[in-house]
Design an enzyme around this catalytic site. Structure first.
Site, PDB file in Angstrom:
ATOM      1  N   ASP A 144       0.813  -1.223   0.000  1.00  0.00           N
ATOM      2  CA  ASP A 144       0.000   0.000   0.000  1.00  0.00           C
ATOM      3  C   ASP A 144       0.846   1.273   0.000  1.00  0.00           C
ATOM      4  OD1 ASP A 144      -2.244  -1.688   0.242  1.00  0.00           O
ATOM      5  OD2 ASP A 144      -1.944  -1.762   2.408  1.00  0.00           O
ATOM      6  N   LYS A 167       2.400   2.220  -5.189  1.00  0.00           N
ATOM      7  CA  LYS A 167       3.133   1.778  -6.385  1.00  0.00           C
ATOM      8  C   LYS A 167       2.342   2.059  -7.658  1.00  0.00           C
ATOM      9  CE  LYS A 167       3.222  -2.288  -4.483  1.00  0.00           C
ATOM     10  NZ  LYS A 167       2.845  -1.992  -3.095  1.00  0.00           N
ATOM     11  N   GLY A 169      -4.122  -4.169  -4.513  1.00  0.00           N
ATOM     12  CA  GLY A 169      -5.086  -3.162  -4.958  1.00  0.00           C
ATOM     13  C   GLY A 169      -4.294  -1.919  -5.304  1.00  0.00           C
ATOM     14  N   HIS A 170      -4.044  -1.724  -6.582  1.00  0.00           N
ATOM     15  CA  HIS A 170      -3.238  -0.581  -7.011  1.00  0.00           C
ATOM     16  C   HIS A 170      -4.161   0.564  -7.422  1.00  0.00           C
ATOM     17  CE1 HIS A 170       0.467  -3.338  -7.817  1.00  0.00           C
ATOM     18  NE2 HIS A 170       0.157  -3.211  -6.546  1.00  0.00           N
ATOM     19  N   GLN A 182       2.333  -5.795  -3.310  1.00  0.00           N
ATOM     20  CA  GLN A 182       2.602  -5.902  -1.873  1.00  0.00           C
ATOM     21  C   GLN A 182       3.902  -5.143  -1.535  1.00  0.00           C
ATOM     22  OE1 GLN A 182       1.730  -9.287  -3.405  1.00  0.00           O
ATOM     23  NE2 GLN A 182      -0.293  -8.412  -3.189  1.00  0.00           N
ATOM     24  N   LYS A 221       2.820  10.254   0.036  1.00  0.00           N
ATOM     25  CA  LYS A 221       1.936  10.750   1.095  1.00  0.00           C
ATOM     26  C   LYS A 221       2.620  11.695   2.082  1.00  0.00           C
ATOM     27  CE  LYS A 221      -1.926   7.702   1.082  1.00  0.00           C
ATOM     28  NZ  LYS A 221      -2.838   6.881   1.830  1.00  0.00           N
TER      29      LYS A 221
HETATM   30  P1  IMP Z   1      -2.594 -12.793   1.331  1.00  0.00           P
HETATM   31  O1  IMP Z   1      -1.503 -12.449   0.413  1.00  0.00           O
HETATM   32  O2  IMP Z   1      -3.947 -12.364   0.859  1.00  0.00           O
HETATM   33  O3  IMP Z   1      -2.582 -14.215   1.781  1.00  0.00           O
HETATM   34  O4  IMP Z   1      -2.376 -11.940   2.694  1.00  0.00           O
HETATM   35  C1  IMP Z   1      -1.220 -12.142   3.513  1.00  0.00           C
HETATM   36  C2  IMP Z   1      -0.871 -10.842   4.239  1.00  0.00           C
HETATM   37  O5  IMP Z   1      -0.424  -9.884   3.274  1.00  0.00           O
HETATM   38  C3  IMP Z   1      -2.041 -10.195   4.975  1.00  0.00           C
HETATM   39  O6  IMP Z   1      -1.525  -9.528   6.105  1.00  0.00           O
HETATM   40  C4  IMP Z   1      -2.540  -9.172   3.969  1.00  0.00           C
HETATM   41  O7  IMP Z   1      -3.216  -8.109   4.599  1.00  0.00           O
HETATM   42  C5  IMP Z   1      -1.237  -8.731   3.344  1.00  0.00           C
HETATM   43  N1  IMP Z   1      -1.407  -8.252   1.966  1.00  0.00           N
HETATM   44  C6  IMP Z   1      -1.601  -8.986   0.858  1.00  0.00           C
HETATM   45  N2  IMP Z   1      -1.676  -8.207  -0.227  1.00  0.00           N
HETATM   46  C7  IMP Z   1      -1.520  -6.952   0.201  1.00  0.00           C
HETATM   47  C8  IMP Z   1      -1.481  -5.685  -0.456  1.00  0.00           C
HETATM   48  O8  IMP Z   1      -1.573  -5.580  -1.681  1.00  0.00           O
HETATM   49  N3  IMP Z   1      -1.306  -4.606   0.350  1.00  0.00           N
HETATM   50  C9  IMP Z   1      -1.136  -4.713   1.685  1.00  0.00           C
HETATM   51  N4  IMP Z   1      -1.159  -5.858   2.338  1.00  0.00           N
HETATM   52  C10 IMP Z   1      -1.348  -6.980   1.614  1.00  0.00           C
END
Ligand code: IMP
Length: 424
Positions: free
Chosen positions: A13, A16, A40-41, A225, A332
């Protein structure tokens, strides 16, 4: 031509998507290398906000081809929804602007169910997964059971689907936590979405990118991520299931390490985390609440409120090092306007000793944070367009970070819109 990388340096977050969108005019190809619809970009321009999950953030520019690389996992259902959202842009011919690696893996409906069952069974120890089926899909990839995009071109792929689905169902039954689902509905939606996916072009993306490099095309590899969610280098087990760091671009696209050029590291001027796991500089007070409110810190994929805290230089130094960052981009900065004093974590007291490196375990019982206090600024940055307009206290903040991180900060973002981007 070298391939440039763009990565998040914190827990995701960082912004990017916005920076890829800003940089795309300089690139012929934008290539996403890992993750899936857990990402979520968010991009903003012309007063409209767009959230992309699987599609690379170069999609809104005419000049760039967008590649979904082999390291990405694709949920056809979410992907179809993303494409439908693009339909509102008249003239955006996304079918010819997106190429998908045959080696990318598919997220099946039962992967999502397995994610839910696994999280529910963990109780308090849950990861805080986005429940998009990411972990189970990568498990099937490394377990050599997965179904890849290229398999959709084979006659027997539905048989393989059925046997994997049946295996998943027996695994779901194995968990104590019982989850409700209607497989018939999920499958109908999935097979419909597969038809849409098949309208796009599948390619051997490593070969495509190899030829593109040879012919002098410029390529930007887009990460998802953040580094602290990396399966190897993140805060395990509270991580995602892919390599979010620079090496992930090599395996997720088939790019040789010696072909990497610039490594753009994106970070927020403070820190956020969504989901479970340790977060040494997390705030539980009015300052944290202000960051969350002013920064609109809610997950772009799940809508969950993000945890907020001060900037952590121990973690950031580690991310700069693991990724070989050559240029930093601070996002930010505008959210910090109004604080009298800012705090920056410069070291940890780890098991009683002062350390500056990121240790094996950052659980609160081991780590105490050492802060440096810095003067804040009051000016609203959101309308600023030139580095010369930035307030003195912000320049001092930036100078301090550059010195600590031994890397230049080349972009300061002062708002979500494309135009709110200051070059230094
Ligand atoms: P998963 O990848 O959905 O299994 O989530 C694993 C961990 O990564 C959790 O803490 C999610 O909140 C975090 N996470 C996964 N994708 C994102 C992202 O795009 N932004 C922020 N956190 C993420």
């Amino acid at each position: 031509m070298a391939v440039d990388l763009l990565l998040g340096l914190q827990w995701g977050d960082e912004g990017k998507g916005k920076i890829v969108d800003v940089l795309t005019k300089d690139y012929d190809i934008i290539a996403r290398f890992q993750g899936g619809p857990n990402a979520g970009h968010t991009l903003e321009f012309d007063g409209i906000k767009h959230v992309l999950h699987t599609i690379p953030s170069g999609i809104f520019h005419d000049n760039a081809m967008n590649i979904i690389g082999n390291g990405v996992v694709i949920d056809p259902v979410i992907f179809r929804r993303e494409l439908q959202n693009l339909d509102k842009f008249e003239g955006l011919d996304y079918v010819s602007k997106i190429l998908i690696s045959r080696k990318a893996h598919l997220i099946l409906p039962t992967h999502r169910l397995l994610d839910a069952a696994s999280e529910a069974s963990k109780g308090k120890a849950k990861i805080g997964s986005t429940l998009k089926g990411i972990g189970p899909t990568y498990m099937d990839k490394t377990g050599r059971n997965g179904i890849r995009v290229g398999d959709l071109e084979l006659a027997d792929w539905k048989d393989r689907y059925t046997s994997l689905r049946d295996k998943h169902i027996s695994m779901i039954d194995f968990y104590d936590a019982k989850i409700e689902y209607n497989l018939q509905e999920l499958e109908a939606e999935f097979f419909d979405a597969i038809k849409v996916l098949k309208k796009l072009k599948f390619i051997d993306s490593e070969e495509y990118l190899h030829q593109a490099q040879k012919s002098g095309k410029t390529i930007l590899a887009e990460g998802a991520q953040g580094s602290l969610l990396d399966i190897d280098f993140g805060t395990y087990p509270y991580v995602t299931s892919s390599n979010t760091t620079a090496a992930g671009a090599c395996t997720g696209l088939g790019i040789a390490p010696n072909k990497i050029g610039e490594v753009f590291g994106i970070f927020k001027a403070y820190t956020t985390r969504v989901g479970s796991g340790p977060f040494p500089t997390e705030l539980f007070d009015a300052d944290g609440e202000t960051m969350g409110r002013v920064g609109n810190e809610f997950g772009a994929t799940t809508g969950r409120p993000r945890r907020c805290g001060w900037l952590d230089l121990v973690a950031l130094r580690y991310a700069v090092q693991v990724n070989g960052v050559t240029q930093l981009m601070m996002m930010k900065g505008d959210v910090l306007s109004g604080f009298d004093t800012l705090k920056v974590c410069t070291s940890y007291k780890y098991k009683g000793k002062t350390i500056e490196h990121f240790p094996y375990n950052i659980e609160p019982e081991n780590v105490e944070v050492v802060y440096k206090e810095m003067k804040g600024w009051k000016e609203d940055l959101t309308g600023m367009t030139e580095a010369s307009q930035l307030p003195k206290a912000l320049n001092e903040y930036i100078d301090f970070l550059e010195k600590e991180l031994e890397t230049p900060i080349k972009i300061v973002s002062v708002g979500p819109d494309r135009t709110q981007t200051i070059l230094r």
